[in-house]
Design a protein around this motif. Structure first.
Motif, short mmCIF file in Angstrom:
data_model
loop_
_atom_site.label_atom_id
_atom_site.label_comp_id
_atom_site.label_asym_id
_atom_site.label_seq_id
_atom_site.Cartn_x
_atom_site.Cartn_y
_atom_site.Cartn_z
N ARG A 41 -4.03 21.51 80.76
CA ARG A 41 -4.63 20.20 80.97
C ARG A 41 -5.95 20.26 81.73
O ARG A 41 -6.68 19.29 81.79
CB ARG A 41 -3.67 19.30 81.74
CG ARG A 41 -2.41 18.94 81.00
CD ARG A 41 -1.54 17.99 81.82
NE ARG A 41 -2.22 16.72 82.05
CZ ARG A 41 -2.64 16.31 83.24
NH1 ARG A 41 -2.52 17.09 84.30
NH2 ARG A 41 -3.22 15.15 83.37
N ARG A 259 3.55 7.49 76.56
CA ARG A 259 4.70 8.39 76.75
C ARG A 259 6.00 7.74 76.31
O ARG A 259 6.86 8.41 75.72
CB ARG A 259 4.76 8.83 78.22
CG ARG A 259 3.59 9.74 78.56
CD ARG A 259 3.31 9.87 80.05
NE ARG A 259 2.04 10.56 80.27
CZ ARG A 259 1.50 10.75 81.45
NH1 ARG A 259 2.09 10.29 82.54
NH2 ARG A 259 0.35 11.39 81.57
N ASP A 270 -0.35 14.79 79.76
CA ASP A 270 -1.04 15.05 78.49
C ASP A 270 -2.55 15.06 78.73
O ASP A 270 -3.00 14.86 79.86
CB ASP A 270 -0.66 14.00 77.44
CG ASP A 270 -0.85 12.56 77.93
OD1 ASP A 270 -1.86 12.31 78.62
OD2 ASP A 270 -0.01 11.71 77.65
N GLU A 349 -4.94 15.89 72.03
CA GLU A 349 -3.85 15.55 72.93
C GLU A 349 -2.84 16.69 72.96
O GLU A 349 -2.47 17.24 71.93
CB GLU A 349 -3.18 14.25 72.49
CG GLU A 349 -4.11 13.04 72.61
CD GLU A 349 -3.41 11.74 72.26
OE1 GLU A 349 -2.17 11.76 72.18
OE2 GLU A 349 -4.09 10.73 72.05
N ASN A 350 -2.38 17.01 74.16
CA ASN A 350 -1.51 18.17 74.32
C ASN A 350 -0.39 17.84 75.28
O ASN A 350 -0.47 18.15 76.46
CB ASN A 350 -2.34 19.36 74.83
CG ASN A 350 -1.51 20.62 74.87
OD1 ASN A 350 -0.50 20.72 74.20
ND2 ASN A 350 -1.93 21.59 75.68
N PRO A 351 0.68 17.18 74.80
CA PRO A 351 1.77 16.79 75.69
C PRO A 351 2.36 18.01 76.41
O PRO A 351 2.53 19.06 75.82
CB PRO A 351 2.79 16.16 74.75
CG PRO A 351 1.99 15.72 73.57
CD PRO A 351 0.91 16.74 73.42
#
Length: 355
Positions: A41, A259, A270, A349-351
């Protein structure tokens, strides 16, 4: 000595003290290799300390106590908020050192904010001229402080962003106090201490706010307007408070919705906050900070202008500022979505898992 001149001396001294502590913190962290970890992140690289909140609030607390003793102006009514802020800061310091789980941090915040709001005589007691009873008012205030503590923590993702937003918001509160004939020395000291930190947080940053900084600054933005109440702005109190924190609040609402929509925990993380989206679209970190800060500066300028307006004209102008922020957020969201669909974006986006 003239009180105004003395306030300027205190402001300059708090700036120097804060900057000195920040420099010392940077050197100590370099010696013992205590740096903010680089994760998926992160938008930074390299070794950067995350203990900037220490310098800000050591300076703020020291000069607030010193000036209160000098001017004999310490008010017991302020004690619950002051102690609450100290514990929020202390919890942030512990988290910066130990990386507490998000659930434990949230539980700690609930306890501290609940106690500080319960014992303080200050709370949100007016909604567009209608008086709010004590218990509902205390509950609304509790929710408001909790939202801001976490909203400013979430917005603290790139150099200078969180600190710039807080600097503008507290400056506006201080200006309103001055226009009403009061010198809000706590606001002056906080802004000066914050500037001492910002000297080392400009790109490429040598130090970050950390949770001790961002959470406590959010707490200050939440409670300072409650302390500085004036009849001429009372009817617009909630609108003014909302605009002072509009960008972080919009961002945290979007994060929670995102979320829940994706059936993830609200404590997960994220790369889809407003600053991530602007960088994903193609703006640099510096440009992103500039444009977000500019929007906030315009909104806060509207607050100052509204003080000179009549009741309904000020409501209309302040309401327009809230709408502007929402339009900006919606526009950035859809532009970011289009970029992701066509070009896959620069920061998709990278949860992440809970942490």
């Amino acid at each position: 000595m003239n009180k105004g001149v003395l306030c300027l001396i205190i402001a300059f001294a708090s700036f120097l003290f804060s900057a000195s502590v920040e420099r010392l913190t940077i050197n100590i962290c370099a010696k013992y290799k205590k740096f903010d970890p680089v994760t998926d992140r992160s938008v930074h690289s390299g070794n950067v300390s995350r203990f900037g909140g220490i310098g800000i609030f050591v300076s703020f607390g020291f000069f607030c106590i010193l000036s209160s003793l000098y001017f004999n102006s310490f008010y017991l009514d302020l004690l619950p908020f002051f102690i609450g802020g100290a514990f929020i800061w202390l919890g942030g310091v512990i988290d910066d050192f130990t990386n507490l789980h998000a659930r434990y941090k949230f539980l700690f915040q609930i306890i501290i904010v609940f106690l500080s709001v319960s014992f303080s005589p200050f709370y949100i007691d007016n909604f567009f001229g209608l008086t709010i009873p004590v218990i509902p008012g205390k509950f609304i205030t509790f929710c408001w402080v909790m939202v801001l503590v976490n909203a400013f923590n979430l917005i603290d993702g790139i150099d200078l962003l969180c600190s710039s937003l807080v600097l503008i918001s507290i400056t506006v509160v201080t200006i309103i106090c001055y226009l009403k004939g009061t010198i809000f020395l706590s606001g002056i000291i906080l802004c000066s201490s914050l500037l001492g930190f910002m000297m080392f947080n400009k790109p490429k940053a040598k130090i970050f706010l950390g949770d001790s900084g961002s959470q406590t600054l959010g707490y200050c933005v939440a409670v300072f307007p409650l302390i500085c109440k004036y009849p001429s702005v009372k009817n617009n109190e909630m609108l003014i408070m909302l605009i002072l924190a509009s960008i972080p609040v919009e961002d945290v609402i979007a994060a929670v919705w995102r979320r829940l929509r994706d059936k993830r925990s609200v404590f997960s993380s994220d790369r889809a906050h407003i600053h991530h989206k602007l960088m994903n679209i193609g703006f640099s970190s510096g440009q992103t900070c500039f444009y977000i800060t500019l929007i906030h500066l315009i909104n806060c300028a509207i607050i100052v202008i509204s003080v000179f307006m009549g009741k309904y004209a000020s409501i209309a102008v302040l309401g327009g500022a809230v709408i502007i922020t929402q339009v900006v957020f919606i526009s950035i969201h859809f532009i970011n979505r289009a970029v992701n669909r066509k070009l896959k974006g620069l920061l998709p986006e990278n949860p992440q898992e809970e942490h």
